[in-house]
Design an enzyme around this catalytic site. Structure first.
Site, mmCIF file in Angstrom:
data_model
loop_
_atom_site.group_PDB
_atom_site.id
_atom_site.type_symbol
_atom_site.label_atom_id
_atom_site.label_comp_id
_atom_site.label_asym_id
_atom_site.label_seq_id
_atom_site.Cartn_x
_atom_site.Cartn_y
_atom_site.Cartn_z
ATOM 1 N N VAL A 12 0.842 -1.192 0.000
ATOM 2 C CA VAL A 12 0.000 0.000 0.000
ATOM 3 C C VAL A 12 0.876 1.240 0.000
ATOM 4 O O VAL A 12 2.052 1.188 0.344
ATOM 5 C CB VAL A 12 -0.946 0.007 1.219
ATOM 6 C CG1 VAL A 12 -2.023 -1.049 1.062
ATOM 7 C CG2 VAL A 12 -0.192 -0.207 2.514
ATOM 8 N N CYS A 13 0.279 2.330 -0.431
ATOM 9 C CA CYS A 13 1.017 3.582 -0.461
ATOM 10 C C CYS A 13 1.401 3.986 0.955
ATOM 11 O O CYS A 13 0.656 3.707 1.876
ATOM 12 C CB CYS A 13 0.166 4.676 -1.101
ATOM 13 S SG CYS A 13 -0.015 4.360 -2.857
ATOM 14 N N PRO A 14 2.542 4.606 1.163
ATOM 15 C CA PRO A 14 3.466 5.120 0.160
ATOM 16 C C PRO A 14 4.585 4.162 -0.220
ATOM 17 O O PRO A 14 5.566 4.592 -0.808
ATOM 18 C CB PRO A 14 4.060 6.325 0.898
ATOM 19 C CG PRO A 14 4.185 5.846 2.309
ATOM 20 C CD PRO A 14 3.000 4.936 2.528
#
Lengths: 75, 352
Positions: A12-14
């Site tokens: 998942v981001c970041p």
């Protein structure tokens, strides 16, 4: 002028962005880095990161549902 | 009338998914890249909303009723919440809309966030939470403390945010921004394919945030957008079966989930995505801490950070600062300098 691939699916981001930054630091100028990702937010963050760092984007497309690939050149 | 909550929630979830509006990202960027682009978008929502809220208050459509400032609980809770959203990979709304995109990690975060909101608000942890929230200052708003008209603060905020936005619009990167190849055209392209800018998204979300006030008010729920209270209500309703708990806010959060699902599905961005072990554990711990933190602070990134700030509540602005500090602490611990061990790009043979 080598070609490298970084798989970040499931991250998942970041993390795709952070890992792309780490990865490109290890490459030589002219090398290309393909980043495969499935975090929606990175469709905004990765092209912006490339533009701001002056890395030309040679390929950016959808691969499937919620899956993308972007290739940047270290310059 | 409760259905207006569902409609507004759908619009909000849709806009957040298409615009990639992520408050966690906005706070995290400050610590990772130093970029204030998304924070500016967030501030645009607050500034535009403040104009609308005080106009509605002046017109008598709503009546703002500031509460004494529970400063100790707000500071502790906001820090915990800011820390938690990095672990969960999204704030309250972010978690709702990512859940709608099919991220199973966000499903975990959402379930534990709602559960621990209920535990902290009305369950086993409600006594210590209420005790901490009982420590208050008489002051409640910034304009109250300063003894000025709220419109003076509205003017200052709008001007400041306007200048910040102008600064960002004038920035030029060395290379142009590349976008995905277009496959559709017209309204379909605009809604489901075209990249929405950060500021455009903010300007779409702001009127929705304003509209939430009178729509919610009309049903007897006297506040604007809120996520934590409704999430706690859902858990309480599921456990106790009391239909009184289903208020405008419950429809709102269900709408956010639906809206983001519709947006993601229609744009080919929905897929059930399983997290790895580390992400799963982080999502659960993040969800738990989000529930506790938001209940202590009296709101999340939306209720406090985006809505109470627009009314110039001390709780909102103090929360905003401590959420950002909490986000910074978690970013240092879990993101910068702790990427996956041993991950490096794989060289592809030259003849490919």
């Amino acid at each position: 002028m080598a070609q490298y691939t970084l798989e970040t699916d499931g991250q998942v981001c970041p993390f795709p962005l952070v890992e792309a930054g780490d990865a490109i630091a290890k490459l030589n100028f002219g090398d290309q880095l393909t980043i495969n990702f499935d975090c929606t937010q990175a469709t905004d963050a990765l092209p912006r990161w490339a533009a701001e760092n002056g890395y030309p984007v040679t390929h950016f497309d959808r691969v499937g549902d919620a899956q993308w690939t972007i290739t940047v050149q270290k310059a | 009338m409760l259905l207006t909550g569902l409609g507004l929630g759908i619009a909000l979830g849709f806009a957040m998914q298409r615009g990639r509006f992520c408050v966690t990202g906005a706070f995290r960027d400050l610590w990772i890249t130093g970029s204030t682009r998304w924070l500016t978008a967030f501030l645009i929502v607050i500034a535009v909303q403040s104009v609308g809220v005080f106009a509605l208050d002046t017109a008598g459509v709503i009546t703002l009723d500031p509460q004494p400032f529970a400063w100790v609980a707000t500071i502790i809770g906001a820090f915990i919440f800011g820390f938690a959203i990095v672990l969960a990979g999204g704030c309250a709304t972010g978690t709702y809309y990512r859940a709608g995109e099919g991220l199973v990690g966000s499903w975990f975060a959402l379930i534990f966030y709602a559960l621990f909101s209920a535990i902290s608000k009305t369950g086993a942890l409600s006594t210590p939470v209420a005790a901490l929230r009982g420590i208050t200052l008489e002051a409640s708003t910034i304009h109250g403390v300063l003894g000025v008209s709220p419109w003076a603060l509205v003017a200052v905020l709008v001007t400041g945010v306007g200048l910040l936005a102008r600064h960002h619009l004038r920035l030029r990167s060395p290379l142009p921004l590349v976008s995905l190849p277009a496959r559709t055209s017209g309204i379909r392209h605009l809604l489901f394919e075209k990249k929405w800018g950060a500021f455009t998204t903010a300007l779409i979300i702001a009127p929705l945030a304003i509209l939430a006030w009178p729509l919610s008010w009309a049903t007897g729920r006297e506040s604007g957008l809120g996520i934590t209270g409704p999430s706690s209500n859902i858990v309480n309703y599921l456990v106790r079966g009391d239909p009184q708990l289903i208020d405008w806010g419950v429809y709102l959060v269900i709408g956010i989930l639906l809206g983001s699902f519709i947006a993601a599905k229609a744009s080919g961005e929905f897929r059930v995505r399983l997290p790895d072990v580390t992400t799963t554990i982080r999502s659960i711990v993040g969800g738990v801490l989000m529930g506790v933190g938001a209940s202590l602070a009296g709101g999340c990134t939306i209720g406090n950070g985006m809505v109470d700030t627009a009314t110039f509540g001390l709780q909102g602005w103090v929360s905003l600062v401590f959420m950002i500090i909490g986000t910074g602490a978690a970013t240092r611990l879990f993101i910068t300098g702790s990427a996956r061990v041993g991950v490096s790009p794989v060289r592809v043979p030259a003849d490919r």
